[in-house]
Each structure stands twice: as structure tokens, then as C-alpha cells.
Design a protein around this motif. Structure first.
Motif, PDB file in Angstrom:
ATOM      1  N   LYS A 224      26.704  -5.871  40.993  1.00  0.00           N
ATOM      2  CA  LYS A 224      26.566  -6.658  39.495  1.00  0.00           C
ATOM      3  C   LYS A 224      27.693  -6.215  38.656  1.00  0.00           C
ATOM      4  CE  LYS A 224      21.479  -7.871  39.546  1.00  0.00           C
ATOM      5  NZ  LYS A 224      20.061  -7.576  38.909  1.00  0.00           N
ATOM      6  N   GLU A 225      28.014  -4.916  38.612  1.00  0.00           N
ATOM      7  CA  GLU A 225      29.111  -4.575  37.695  1.00  0.00           C
ATOM      8  C   GLU A 225      30.291  -5.288  38.032  1.00  0.00           C
ATOM      9  OE1 GLU A 225      29.340  -0.386  35.857  1.00  0.00           O
ATOM     10  OE2 GLU A 225      28.648  -0.287  38.040  1.00  0.00           O
ATOM     11  N   GLN A 226      30.497  -5.341  39.190  1.00  0.00           N
ATOM     12  CA  GLN A 226      31.768  -6.230  39.811  1.00  0.00           C
ATOM     13  C   GLN A 226      31.842  -7.594  39.469  1.00  0.00           C
ATOM     14  OE1 GLN A 226      34.274  -5.111  41.913  1.00  0.00           O
ATOM     15  NE2 GLN A 226      35.061  -6.888  42.626  1.00  0.00           N
ATOM     16  N   MET A 227      30.703  -8.316  39.418  1.00  0.00           N
ATOM     17  CA  MET A 227      30.495  -9.732  39.185  1.00  0.00           C
ATOM     18  C   MET A 227      30.516  -9.545  37.757  1.00  0.00           C
ATOM     19  SD  MET A 227      30.370 -12.602  39.872  1.00  0.00           S
ATOM     20  CE  MET A 227      30.280 -12.533  41.798  1.00  0.00           C
ATOM     21  N   PHE A 228      29.960  -9.040  37.061  1.00  0.00           N
ATOM     22  CA  PHE A 228      30.235  -8.987  35.649  1.00  0.00           C
ATOM     23  C   PHE A 228      31.599  -8.820  35.021  1.00  0.00           C
ATOM     24  CE2 PHE A 228      30.086  -6.571  31.252  1.00  0.00           C
ATOM     25  CZ  PHE A 228      29.386  -7.770  30.788  1.00  0.00           C
ATOM     26  N   ALA A 229      32.310  -8.093  35.613  1.00  0.00           N
ATOM     27  CA  ALA A 229      33.619  -7.802  35.417  1.00  0.00           C
ATOM     28  C   ALA A 229      34.523  -9.068  35.726  1.00  0.00           C
ATOM     29  CB  ALA A 229      34.167  -6.508  35.985  1.00  0.00           C
TER      30      ALA A 229
END
Length: 856
Positions: A224-229
Motif C-alpha cells: 500500500k505504501e508502494q502504491m501510494f508513493a
């Protein structure tokens, strides 16, 4: 098995229920039910469009839901699903037929009471707890963890860093031909090691600001952090659409407006970006919340994200046991190495016009088969993935791609008829070019007819020449203007339920501010998203108002020769046409650009002013393109189950950084020697800017009235033809759904318009082969394999050529290191390569076209 007499459409997958059940499949269904695992697996296989469930890792989840679902609930779920997807072209036909048969009741179902009960609840469980679309199931999960960290300090820091890097590089390199970009797939690969590095080395400190606290390092870097970034960096990766227009306004080879300095570029950049952000909040009711808005173009990004960060269960799928991660690395490396061949070592493989090479001085062969001057009727026109993937064949649905390709084939035939019949003097120009010519066969010299303010000098125009366009560009204009009104009427009629639901939702959200937009949607994703706070509408409306105010101030403060009311008018038109265009894009993957509509409106609003026409066109198109970019990322966040408010804050912060970075890149590009000239040694040609200049010349400086009344009167009638044709064609599809279900008239018309702007069939033919193989054959015969590997193949090949293109440019092309041999020189040789040869010579009188005194 289901009976063919009942009308059920069987495929080889459906018929293949005798294959032995593997241990992996048995493990995927490991809960205790009143049916054993083998029976359930057999029913999933028999369905023909559920095979991917067995390899998804969530088969036991569905079986558990099946066990708790009553027959009454299942019937209610399937009744709603059948009504909601009744005219949904992406809804699998096998699923539609099976639900129809199940709802006819146990008596009509010839499998017996036990299997009827099982199949009914199995189908309902899929409809209620996951997506009915296999392509969405392949990249999404039916469960969510709302406690997973998303809006972290490290995600913001990494995202903003790559916004600055990608925004600057993409904006600068955009002007080069061919250009490359740090795409979404590339950025994900770059973000991943940054996130893992931060997770390993950042201290585990917690900071408190009032009642809020945040952890500097909340644990392992998650998907989710990867997609947010990635969503943050997409703002930079998309570059500024205004960058296409600023050279046309500023450079001396175009309008040469010296007053368009960095401050003006920055203000226009702000207008376009923030209006797009604000408009995306309105569009979300049409293209984010509804499950019918599949958005096929964004699914590879999500698949890549999961491949990089989510472990998968090893299974044997059609003989393949390789993991998605390993396959990605292999294809990425192969694509990276191979791209050196068509991009530098043997460029003839990129534009492989072998038929035209065999007869380099034959006009007819060049016109029909050529990839530059011609129409690209060539069965094997390229070996370059960057050319093949121009039409995204492994992303778009099969019906969408084939509709456009058949339209392009028909368009090519029509274009040849137009050209060889010398329609509108087109035989005195090359057949497939966007260059505007004068009556002497040369490129139109705009400086001869404009004053220093970019306004037409009538006497000079009368003494010089009217502008003439090629047959390809003429057909491009006619087909796109037909498509505008056709799409508006057709999509509004065919999707009126969606429009109605969205309008009601907007009204209720304004009236009941604490209500949830997700309440009116029953799909699994919307139900899961109820866990998160929504973004209030007034947040988006604020930026809409802010952008309009800045637009009015900018047009007034600079000598733009553009009245303030024009900004209001073009914004309203852009919003009206954008909604059906986005609905079309979200369901088919085909984007109907409306930039030419702004050109015509600009010509009518401020007659005779090319600069005013340019700015009005820019306002209309920037709004459209930026809104599409923001709202597609919001759908990406919807699929990834990211908090909407976090996504809004990330997009807003990224936009602030992006407008300054890209405006600076434009200023740097302006200082390049011979910038936008076709003789620029590093190939900073500004190809699209030349096309924009052509459009504003034709409809702005000369004006649509002169163009429509004296030169090309058919163009104006195309608007009426499109609007009137939409109604009978809709009712034909409604009356004969069995025969016309997969015919999409808007996409078909869009195929006719592929010519005239530098593209032709060469960019679509190989893609058609791949679409048939992957998006039809494998999707219908090997669904589990297709679901697991197709998007990864597309993403890995695209990422490989992007990285390879960056290296080739920096090492070999920024300061050109020419490799001169036959394989590289052949593309510019002969009639096709020179791209200037016309069918007819200029008449003995020295000019062609209208007689003196008749075009004024």
C-alpha cells in the motif's frame, strides 16, 4: 455439464472438466462444506470464466462465503447483478448466460437440485464478494487490511523525490522525437528499493504534533505504501500538458510571443493542473465508484505492484510454475537488451516498411504500404515493442482493440479513394501528413499573413494562399468531429442509468453531507472502502474555483488577446464533453481526445487570432488530460484500497512540486539551440507542437468560418452527422444485442481517425495479432494463465524498453553518435522515407486549388 440446448456458450475450458484435479487445486479449496473439494473445483472449471479463482489464493474464501449464503440471498444478488450489467460490454458473456440460466430456476437447470444449489451460491458469492471481471480479479484481492500503514513519512519523501526527478526528465525529454518517459511501471521499480532502504535504515522514531502522531519507520515497506508513493509520482510522470503548447506560443519558428516568460508558463501550468485535480472529484461518481468502470489501462500498474511486494503461492498453471516476479525479471532483462537493436543498432526493425523498401521509387507502393508517408498496409510492419505497445494490445479489451483496428482498415481504404480521386486537391500533397500546405505545394508560411500580435492580415492572406490539408488530415478531422457528438449522444443514452445514479449521488452528498458515496454501490470494493473517510466535494470544488480565478487574471494581465469569458466558456464545454469521454475510456481503454474541439471553439470565439485560439485550445485540453490523469490514479487507489483522503493529500502535494519543476524544465528547453527545429542535432523536434501549430493556423488564424465555408465545408456537417447517427445505431445495438454486442461504434469511428497525425496501420497491425492471441484466445481458453501472466508480460516489456531508452539516449543520442549503415539509413530513403512526394505535380499555372479571389 450445462446443456447447449439451453443456449449456454461453451468454450474449451468449459468442456475440459475431465482433467485430473491437482493437489494444488485441492489445497486451494481447504474448508469443510457440504460438498467435497473435487466437486467444487469441478463446478468452478465448468463455469469457464472462474479458473483464475483456483490460482488466486482466495478459493477457500469464496467457498466459506458460499457456505453462509442462502438460496434466497443468492437469487437476490444475481438478479441485481444481471440488471446492473445488462448492457455492460465488459461483463463476460458466459457469466451473463449462466446467471440467466440459473435465474430460470431449478426446473430449467438440468444438473439436478444439488448442483443447482451449489452453482447458484457459487456464482452469487463471486458477484457479491469480488469482481465479475477476470481482469480485475487478477490484480485485486477480495479482502483488505485497513490497519496497514499507507500515508507514511517515508512514502511521502520517496514519492516527492521521484515527482521532481520524473517531472523534470519527462518534461524535458517530451520534446525529443522519439521521446521516452519514466512511466508508471519504471517508477514502481525505482520506488521499491528506495522504500526497502528506508525501512531498513530509518530510525524507529515516533513524532507527535498535537493529537496526531506518526512513526518515521513503521515496519517493512508494504504494497500500500508502494502504491501510494507510485500515485504521488504519477503526477510527475504524466508531465505538464501545457508543455505541449508553450513552444508554439513562445518559439520564433511558431508564434514567437516573447512575453510568454517563466511566470506565464507557471501560471498556465497551475491553471491546468489544479483544474484537472478539482474536476477529478466530480468525475469520480462516473468513473471511480461504479464497478463497470474497469479502467483496463491501469491494471498492469497494480499487477506490477503486487508482483514486486506480495508473495504468491506456487502452482502449476497450464504447465507453467514460474512466479510472476521471476518472469518479470527475465522479460525485463531481455527487453532491456533487445531494445538496443531497433532503437540504435538496426532502426529499420522499428519501422519495418519492407514492402516500400523493395520498390523505393514507386509512389503507389509507398502510399499504400509505407510507414512514414503511407498508410501502413503491411502484414509485418515492426519488431519494436515501443511501436507495438503504442496501441496497448495487452491491456485493452479484445472488443475495443478489434473495433478500432477494423475501423482503421476501413479508414485506410477510404483515404486511398479520397487521395487517388484528388478530393479537395489532396493529390498535390503527401497522403498522410499533418503539415499544412500553401497553393504552391510548400509548407504554409504563416509569417506572411500574421501581424506581430498573431492576428490575420486580410490583405496579405488574399495575396498569398489559403491553407490546404492532406487527405489523411482531412479524414482525421471529419472522423474526430463526428466522434465528438456521436460519443456525447450515444454514451449518454447507453449509460443513462450511470449518469442518473451519479447525479442523484452528488445531490444527496450535498444535501446529506455525512452520507457515504459508497452507500449506493453494492460491489465488494465499495463495501470495503466504507472503512475510510471520503474526500468532501468542497475540497475539489475549491480548486475548480481557484483555477478559474487564476485563468481570468492571467488572460487579463498578459497580452494574450483572449477575452476572460473565453476561459469560462471552454471550461464549461470541457466539463460537459469530458464526462462521456471518461466513461468511454474507463470501459474500453480508448481515449477520445477532444483537443481539436477547443481549436474550433477558439477560432469562433476570437476570429483571426492564432494565439487566442492556441490558449483556448490549451485550456480545454489541459483540463481534459489532467483530469484523466488524476481520476485514473483515484481508481488505482480504489482498486488498491487506499484511504481517499490520503490519496487527495498526496496528489495535491505532488502537484505543487510538479508545477514548479516542469515549468523550470520548459524554461531550460527554451534555451536549447534550434529548439523545435527539424534540424535540431539532438532531435528536440517538438513533433506534437508542430501539429498544434497546424491546427491553430487552420482554425485560429485563418478561422473556422473561412475553412468551413470556402475550403472544407463537410467538416462542419460532421458534428450534425455524429449526433443524428448515434440514436439509430444505439437502438440497432439494443434491438440486436446477440449480433452487435461487441460492436462499439465510438471506438470504431476512432479507428478511422488514426491517420493524418503521423500514425498509421503500422502502429496497430502487430498489436492486433497479440490482442487475438492474449485478449481472446488465452483469455477464453486459459483464463488462469492469462490472469496471472498477461499484465506482467506487458509491464515487464514496457519497463525494459524505458530503462534501455534512457541509457541509449544518455550514452549515444544526447550528443549524437551516428551509426551509419543500410539498416539505419533505409528508413529515410526512398519516397516513403523522404515523406514529401505528392501524387500530382503542380499545374503549369504555378499553383493548385481555388482560383484567385474565391477563398476570401
Amino acid at each position: 455439464m450445462y446443456s447447449e440446448e439451453k443456449g449456454y456458450l461453451q468454450s474449451e475450458t468449459v468442456l475440459d472438466t475431465t482433467t485430473s484435479i491437482t493437489d494444488d487445486e485441492k489445497k486451494s479449496v481447504n474448508v469443510s462444506t457440504e460438498h467435497d473439494a473435487e466437486t467444487i473445483i469441478d463446478r468452478i472449471r465448468a463455469a469457464g470464466d472462474m479458473d483464475d479463482i483456483l490460482s488466486s489464493g482466495y478459493a477457500d474464501f469464496f467457498v466459506d462465503k458460499l457456505r453462509t449464503m442462502s438460496v434466497e440471498e443468492a437469487i437476490e444478488v444475481l438478479t441485481y447483478a444481471l440488471a446492473y450489467h445488462s448492457h455492460d460490454i465488459n461483463f463476460p458473456s458466459t457469466t451473463h448466460d449462466r446467471i440467466t440460466l440459473l435465474l430460470e430456476g431449478e426446473i430449467a437447470y438440468d444438473q439436478g437440485p444439488a448442483l443447482y444449489n451449489l452453482d447458484l451460491r457459487l456464482e452469487a458469492a463471486l458477484m457479491k464478494y469480488h469482481s465479475p471481471y477476470p481482469e480485475v480479479r487478477s490484480v485485486c484481492t477480495p479482502v483488505d487490511d485497513p490497519t496497514m500503514p499507507v500515508e507514511t513519512f517515508r512514502a511521502y519523501a520517496i514519492g516527492i523525490f521521484w515527482v521532481c526527478v520524473a517531472g523534470f526528465i519527462n518534461q524535458l525529454i517530451y520534446f525529443r522525437q522519439p521521446h521516452f518517459s519514466l512511466s508508471s511501471q519504471v517508477i514502481q521499480i525505482l520506488v521499491l528499493p528506495c522504500g526497502q532502504f528506508a525501512a531498513r535504515f530509518l530510525p524507529n522514531w515516533t513524532f507527535r504534533v498535537g493529537k496526531y502522531s506518526f512513526a518515521l519507520n513503521p515496519g517493512p515497506w508494504n504494497f500500500k505504501e508502494q502504491m501510494f508513493a507510485t500515485i504521488i509520482t504519477n503526477v510527475g510522470a504524466a508531465n505538464a500538458v501545457w508543455g505541449q503548447y508553450f513552444p508554439v506560443l513562445r518559439e520564433s519558428i511558431f508564434y514567437g510571443a516573447t512575453w510568454s516568460n517563466y511566470g506565464f508558463n507557471l501560471l498556465f501550468n497551475i491553471i491546468c493542473q489544479f483544474f484537472g485535480l478539482g474536476l477529478s472529484g466530480i468525475l469520480r461518481r462516473w468513473v471511480v465508484y461504479p464497478s463497470k468502470a474497469v479502467w483496463p489501462t491501469i491494471l498492469p500498474t497494480l499487477q506490477l505492484n503486487r508482483t514486486l511486494l506480495v508473495s504468491e503461492k506456487k502452482m502449476n498453471i497450464s504447465g507453467w510454475t514460474i512466479s510472476k516476479y521471476k518472469l518479470f525479471n527475465i522479460l525485463f532483462g531481455a527487453s532491456f537488451v533487445y531494445f538496443f537493436i531497433p532503437d540504435y543498432l538496426f532502426t529499420g526493425l522499428s519501422i519495418f516498411a519492407w514492402i516500400a523498401w523493395a520498390a523505393p521509387n514507386n509512389k503507389n507502393v509507398a502510399y499504400v504500404t509505407g510507414s512514414s508517408i503511407g498508410l501502413g498496409f503491411n502484414p509485418l510492419p515492426t519488431f519494436d515493442w515501443s511501436v507495438i505497445n503504442y496501441s496497448t494490445p495487452l491491456v485493452r479489451p479484445f472488443f475495443s482493440y478489434i473495433n478500432q483496428y477494423i475501423g482503421a482498415l476501413l479508414g485506410g481504404i477510404i483515404l486511398l479513394i479520397m487521395y487517388y480521386s484528388n478530393l479537395k486537391y489532396s493529390a498535390y500533397m503527401p497522403p498522410n501528413t499533418s503539415t499544412v500546405h500553401d497553393r504552391y505545394g510548400d509548407s504554409y508560411n504563416l509569417t506572411r499573413v500574421l501581424d506581430s500580435d498573431g492576428v490575420l492580415i486580410q490583405s496579405a492572406y488574399e495575396a498569398y494562399s489559403p491553407p490546404y490539408i492532406s487527405a489523411g488530415y482531412y479524414m482525421y478531422l471529419c472522423s474526430t468531429f463526428t466522434a465528438y457528438t456521436f460519443a456525447f449522444v450515444y454514451i449518454f443514452i447507453s449509460e443513462w442509468r450511470t449518469f442518473k445514479e451519479a447525479a442523484i449521488g452528488l445531490y444527496e452528498n450535498v444535501k446529506y453531507r455525512k452520507s457515504s458515496n459508497y452507500d449506493q454501490y453494492r460491489d465488494a470494493l465499495s463495501v470495503m472502502m466504507k472503512e475510510y473517510q471520503e474526500v468532501p466535494d468542497w475540497w475539489f470544488l475549491f480548486f475548480l474555483a481557484f483555477s478559474i480565478i487564476i485563468a481570468c487574471i492571467t488572460l487579463k494581465a498578459y497580452p494574450t488577446n483572449t477575452p476572460v469569458w473565453c476561459a469560462w466558456a471552454i471550461f464549461l464545454v470541457a466539463v460537459a464533453i469530458l464526462i462521456p469521454v471518461m466513461v468511454l475510456y474507463a470501459t474500453t481503454g480508448y481515449f477520445l481526445s477532444t483537443n481539436n474541439l477547443g481549436t474550433i471553439l477558439g477560432g469562433y470565439m476570437v476570429p483571426g487570432s492564432g494565439i487566442a485560439c492556441l490558449l483556448i485550445r490549451a485550456l480545454g485540453y489541459c483540463v481534459e488530460d489532467q483530469a484523466e490523469s488524476y481520476v485514473s490514479d483515484q481508481k488505482l487507489a480504489h482498486y488498491a484500497k487506499l484511504p481517499p483522503r490520503a490519496v487527495f493529500r498526496g496528489q495535491l502535494l505532488a502537484t505543487i512540486f510538479q508545477v514548479f519543476i516542469t515549468s523550470g524544465a520548459m524554461e531550460l528547453a527554451h534555451g536549447i539551440v534550434d529548439f523545435c527545429s527539424y534540424t535540431q542535432p539532438s532531435r528536440f523536434y517538438c513533433a506534437w507542437s508542430h501539429s498544434i501549430y497546424t491546427g491553430t493556423l487552420l482554425f485560429g488564424a485563418v478561422g473556422p468560418k473561412r475553412t468551413f465555408d470556402n475550403l472544407y465545408p463537410l467538416i462542419k456537417w460532421c458534428f450534425l452527422i455524429g449526433a443524428l447517427a448515434a440514436i439509430p445505431i444505439y437502438f440497432l445495438r439494443f434491438k440486436f444485442p446477440r449480433y452487435l454486442r461487441y460492436f462499439h461504434p465510438v471506438v470504431f469511428i476512432g479507428g478511422i481517425s488514426v491517420f493524418g497525425t503521423g500514425y498509421n496501420l503500422s502502429y496497430y497491425t502487430v498489436g492486433a495479432y497479440l490482442s487475438i492471441l492474449f485478449m481472446w484466445y488465452l483469455r477464453t481458453r486459459k483464463l488462469a494463465w492469462w490472469s496471472k501472466y498477461t499484465y506482467i508480460i506487458s509491464a515487464s516489456l514496457s519497463a525494459g524498453i524505458a530503462f534501455s531508452g534512457i541509457l541509449i539516449f544518455l550514452a549515444l543520442q544526447y550528443r549524437p553518435k551516428t551509426l551509419s549503415w543500410w539498416g539505419n539509413n533505409i528508413t529515410s530513403a526512398g519516397i516513403d522515407g523522404e515523406n514529401t512526394e505528392a501524387l500530382k505535380d503542380i499545374p503549369a499555372v504555378g499553383y493548385f486549388g481555388l482560383a484567385d479571389g474565391t477563398w476570401h
